[in-house]
Design a protein around this motif. Structure first.
Motif, PDB file in Angstrom:
ATOM      1  N   ILE A  12       0.845  -1.207   0.000  1.00 23.26           N
ATOM      2  CA  ILE A  12       0.000   0.000   0.000  1.00 23.26           C
ATOM      3  C   ILE A  12       0.877   1.252   0.000  1.00 23.26           C
ATOM      4  O   ILE A  12       0.637   2.188  -0.771  1.00 23.26           O
ATOM      5  N   ALA A  16       0.920   3.843  -2.988  1.00 26.41           N
ATOM      6  CA  ALA A  16       0.493   5.211  -2.661  1.00 26.41           C
ATOM      7  C   ALA A  16       1.566   6.215  -3.063  1.00 26.41           C
ATOM      8  O   ALA A  16       1.249   7.285  -3.587  1.00 26.41           O
ATOM      9  N   PHE A  20       0.507   9.088  -5.536  1.00 23.41           N
ATOM     10  CA  PHE A  20       0.629  10.476  -5.084  1.00 23.41           C
ATOM     11  C   PHE A  20       1.632  11.245  -5.935  1.00 23.41           C
ATOM     12  O   PHE A  20       1.464  12.428  -6.187  1.00 23.41           O
ATOM     13  N   TYR A  25      -1.298  14.485  -3.497  1.00 23.04           N
ATOM     14  CA  TYR A  25      -1.729  13.899  -2.229  1.00 23.04           C
ATOM     15  C   TYR A  25      -3.242  13.748  -2.106  1.00 23.04           C
ATOM     16  O   TYR A  25      -3.715  13.055  -1.221  1.00 23.04           O
ATOM     17  N   LEU A  29      -7.972   7.306  -2.604  1.00 21.44           N
ATOM     18  CA  LEU A  29      -7.455   6.187  -1.822  1.00 21.44           C
ATOM     19  C   LEU A  29      -8.021   4.865  -2.336  1.00 21.44           C
ATOM     20  O   LEU A  29      -7.376   3.819  -2.195  1.00 21.44           O
ATOM     21  N   VAL A  32      -5.597   3.779  -4.844  1.00 20.27           N
ATOM     22  CA  VAL A  32      -4.420   3.208  -4.183  1.00 20.27           C
ATOM     23  C   VAL A  32      -4.699   1.761  -3.806  1.00 20.27           C
ATOM     24  O   VAL A  32      -3.894   0.861  -4.087  1.00 20.27           O
ATOM     25  N   LEU A  43      -6.787  -1.206   3.449  1.00 19.41           N
ATOM     26  CA  LEU A  43      -6.066   0.069   3.438  1.00 19.41           C
ATOM     27  C   LEU A  43      -6.389   0.857   4.706  1.00 19.41           C
ATOM     28  O   LEU A  43      -5.491   1.334   5.390  1.00 19.41           O
ATOM     29  N   ARG A  50      -5.933   9.606   5.565  1.00 20.52           N
ATOM     30  CA  ARG A  50      -5.012   9.945   4.475  1.00 20.52           C
ATOM     31  C   ARG A  50      -3.670  10.419   5.052  1.00 20.52           C
ATOM     32  O   ARG A  50      -2.602  10.072   4.565  1.00 20.52           O
ATOM     33  N   LEU A  53      -1.338   7.670   6.019  1.00 15.58           N
ATOM     34  CA  LEU A  53      -0.687   7.081   4.849  1.00 15.58           C
ATOM     35  C   LEU A  53       0.430   7.990   4.346  1.00 15.58           C
ATOM     36  O   LEU A  53       1.531   7.525   4.037  1.00 15.58           O
TER      37      LEU A  53
END
Length: 186
Positions: A12, A16, A20, A25, A29, A32, A43, A50, A53
């Protein structure tokens, strides 16, 4: 953590970072999770928000900050060159991901920010550069590291949003350095 859960978590974070970098950003999600081959629930079990992460993605970045600081401080040159070397490194460090410069800069000094630890790492690194220049008598007395971080971060944010290259950013950093340093004959 079980081995399979750790693999999912690592995957993940890896995905990500890619998403991103591509989309900023604020990327989905769900995208992702889909690209990582896990469900949204997986996740969110690993990263409830967020910001959690983003924080995980930025962990390896802390090591890069330390390395850039050491490299800057090892730089034997005049105060202006030293400051500009740090500014260039700083811009690079906070601009690794689209939207990263603005996110980090806006969190600077915010004790409630989920990325406050990363901001503190940047501030501490800038403190080291500021203290060296202050010891050399090259820096204005009223210079504060958080302000420096915000100013350089502002330049990085403009560069990120405007897709400016290094040649367009350098004059902005020059003006900033000249405003922070005492004149050589002072």
């Amino acid at each position: 953590m079980r081995a399979d859960a750790q693999r999912n978590r690592d995957r993940i974070v890896e995905v990500a970072r890619e998403v991103f970098r591509e989309q900023g950003y604020d990327a989905s999600l769900d995208l992702v999770a889909k690209r990582a081959g896990v469900g949204a629930g997986t996740l969110y079990r690993h990263f409830p928000t967020r910001e959690n992460l983003i924080d995980a993605i930025m962990q390896s970045w802390v090591d890069r900050v330390d390395e850039a600081t050491e490299k800057t401080l090892a730089h034997e040159s005049d105060p202006r060159s030293l400051l500009l070397t740090w500014f260039s490194a700083y811009v690079g460090l906070i601009s690794l991901h689209k939207g990263g410069a603005a996110k980090i800069t806006s969190a600077m000094g915010d004790t409630d920010s989920p990325i406050r630890n990363k901001c503190q790492v940047l501030t501490a690194a800038t403190d080291r550069v500021v203290e060296r220049l202050r010891a050399e008598g090259a820096l204005r007395e009223d210079v504060d590291s958080v302000h420096v971080c915000r100013l350089v971060g502002g330049v990085a944010s403009v560069a990120d949003q405007g897709s400016l290259d290094e040649a367009a950013v350098r004059p902005l950093l020059d003006v900033l350095a000249d405003g922070l340093l005492l004149p050589p004959d002072a």
